[in-house]
Scaffold this active site. Structure first.
Site, PDB file in Angstrom:
ATOM      1  CB  THR A   1      -7.932   6.943  -6.954  1.00 55.24           C
ATOM      2  OG1 THR A   1      -6.832   7.835  -5.745  1.00 55.24           O
ATOM      3  CG2 THR A   1      -8.774   7.734  -7.529  1.00 55.24           C
TER       4      THR A   1
ATOM      5  CB  CYS B   1       1.366   1.394   4.235  1.00 59.07           C
ATOM      6  SG  CYS B   1      -0.186   0.821   5.093  1.00 59.07           S
TER       7      CYS B   1
ATOM      8  CG  ASN C   1     -12.971  11.327  -3.069  1.00 63.00           C
ATOM      9  OD1 ASN C   1     -13.692  11.766  -2.534  1.00 63.00           O
ATOM     10  ND2 ASN C   1     -11.465  11.831  -3.145  1.00 63.00           N
TER      11      ASN C   1
ATOM     12  CG  HIS D   1      -6.896   9.345   1.141  1.00 66.25           C
ATOM     13  ND1 HIS D   1      -7.171   8.448   0.832  1.00 66.25           N
ATOM     14  CD2 HIS D   1      -6.960   9.710   0.732  1.00 66.25           C
ATOM     15  CE1 HIS D   1      -7.298   7.987   0.090  1.00 66.25           C
ATOM     16  NE2 HIS D   1      -7.693   9.631  -0.246  1.00 66.25           N
TER      17      HIS D   1
ATOM     18  CB  CYS E   1      -1.206   0.054   1.088  1.00 69.27           C
ATOM     19  SG  CYS E   1      -1.461   1.687   1.834  1.00 69.27           S
TER      20      CYS E   1
ATOM     21  CG  ASP F   1      -2.867  15.243  -3.693  1.00 71.64           C
ATOM     22  OD1 ASP F   1      -3.478  14.787  -2.677  1.00 71.64           O
ATOM     23  OD2 ASP F   1      -2.407  15.393  -4.511  1.00 71.64           O
TER      24      ASP F   1
ATOM     25  CG  HIS G   1      -3.782  -1.241   5.062  1.00 71.16           C
ATOM     26  ND1 HIS G   1      -3.751  -0.190   4.110  1.00 71.16           N
ATOM     27  CD2 HIS G   1      -5.277  -1.564   4.605  1.00 71.16           C
ATOM     28  CE1 HIS G   1      -4.452  -0.441   3.167  1.00 71.16           C
ATOM     29  NE2 HIS G   1      -5.537  -1.411   3.240  1.00 71.16           N
TER      30      HIS G   1
ATOM     31  CG  HIS H   1      -3.524   4.087   4.014  1.00 71.02           C
ATOM     32  ND1 HIS H   1      -2.674   3.004   4.256  1.00 71.02           N
ATOM     33  CD2 HIS H   1      -4.174   4.247   4.987  1.00 71.02           C
ATOM     34  CE1 HIS H   1      -2.689   3.423   5.366  1.00 71.02           C
ATOM     35  NE2 HIS H   1      -3.531   4.571   5.763  1.00 71.02           N
TER      36      HIS H   1
HETATM   37  P1  DGP Z   1      -8.505   9.400  -3.548  1.00 72.18           P
HETATM   38  O1  DGP Z   1      -8.092  10.278  -5.056  1.00 72.18           O
HETATM   39  O2  DGP Z   1      -9.155   9.896  -2.311  1.00 72.18           O
HETATM   40  O3  DGP Z   1      -7.941   8.626  -3.402  1.00 72.18           O
HETATM   41  O4  DGP Z   1      -6.786  10.364  -2.987  1.00 72.18           O
HETATM   42  C1  DGP Z   1      -5.721  10.156  -3.917  1.00 72.18           C
HETATM   43  C2  DGP Z   1      -5.028  11.038  -3.738  1.00 72.18           C
HETATM   44  O5  DGP Z   1      -3.418  10.899  -3.549  1.00 72.18           O
HETATM   45  C3  DGP Z   1      -4.953  12.175  -4.851  1.00 72.18           C
HETATM   46  O6  DGP Z   1      -5.460  13.276  -4.832  1.00 72.18           O
HETATM   47  C4  DGP Z   1      -3.438  12.309  -5.200  1.00 72.18           C
HETATM   48  C5  DGP Z   1      -2.822  11.141  -4.136  1.00 72.18           C
HETATM   49  N1  DGP Z   1      -1.702  10.970  -3.748  1.00 72.18           N
HETATM   50  C6  DGP Z   1      -1.475   9.979  -4.895  1.00 72.18           C
HETATM   51  N2  DGP Z   1      -0.222   8.880  -4.767  1.00 72.18           N
HETATM   52  C7  DGP Z   1       0.144   9.693  -3.867  1.00 72.18           C
HETATM   53  C8  DGP Z   1       2.102   9.990  -3.524  1.00 72.18           C
HETATM   54  O7  DGP Z   1       2.121   8.612  -4.402  1.00 72.18           O
HETATM   55  N3  DGP Z   1       2.293  11.099  -3.310  1.00 72.18           N
HETATM   56  C9  DGP Z   1       1.311  12.266  -2.436  1.00 72.18           C
HETATM   57  N4  DGP Z   1       2.227  13.458  -2.001  1.00 72.18           N
HETATM   58  N5  DGP Z   1      -0.015  11.887  -2.879  1.00 72.18           N
HETATM   59  C10 DGP Z   1      -0.178  11.108  -3.857  1.00 72.18           C
END
Ligand code: DGP
Length: 111
Positions: free
Chosen positions: A93, A6, A85, A98, A3, A29, A45, A96
């Site tokens: 997406t 994680c 979400n 968040h 994950c 983000d 997790h 985990h």
């Molecule tokens: P959601 O669509 O609600 O599952 O949001 C996932 C968010 O995670 C999305 O806004 C982009 C962010 N994200 C995905 N991979 C990474 C990463 O490797 N590093 C960081 N900082 N953010 C990430």
């Protein structure tokens, strides 16, 4: 550990960390939608908000204790949005749990 959140929370994958304690990790983000866009995650997790139960809900409470502290540090005195979400239709997406902390500008009304 496969994950991605994680691994970020464990420090195995670099991130722009803004907060950490024994149970919670927060980082910027990678694809911000506003001047402040921070993800707050439990270190343990949990796949998503649909997997919150009496066994793990204290982690969610802890996250909601932390959010106002981060918001204050980020200067979000005019307000902000907290979003999670859930599932495919909800736009989740990363599987985990968040919470997106979004602010730093006047936000549009949500769909
Ligand atoms: P959601 O669509 O609600 O599952 O949001 C996932 C968010 O995670 C999305 O806004 C982009 C962010 N994200 C995905 N991979 C990474 C990463 O490797 N590093 C960081 N900082 N953010 C990430």
């Amino acid at each position: 550990m496969s994950c991605i959140f994680c691994r970020i929370a464990a420090g195995e994958i670099p991130s722009q960390k803004v907060y950490e304690d024994e149970r919670v990790f927060a980082f910027r983000d990678i694809n911000p939608v506003a001047p402040v866009h921070i993800l707050i995650v439990p270190k343990t997790h949990i796949p998503g908000a649909d997997a919150v139960s009496s066994e793990n809900s204290s982690l969610v409470a802890r996250i909601f204790e932390v959010i106002p502290k981060i918001a204050a540090t980020e200067g979000l005195s005019r307000g902000y949005r907290v979003v999670t979400n859930v599932g495919e239709d909800g736009g989740q997406t990363v599987m985990h749990l968040h919470f997106h902390l979004i602010g730093g500008r006047k936000l549009d009304i949500m769909a």
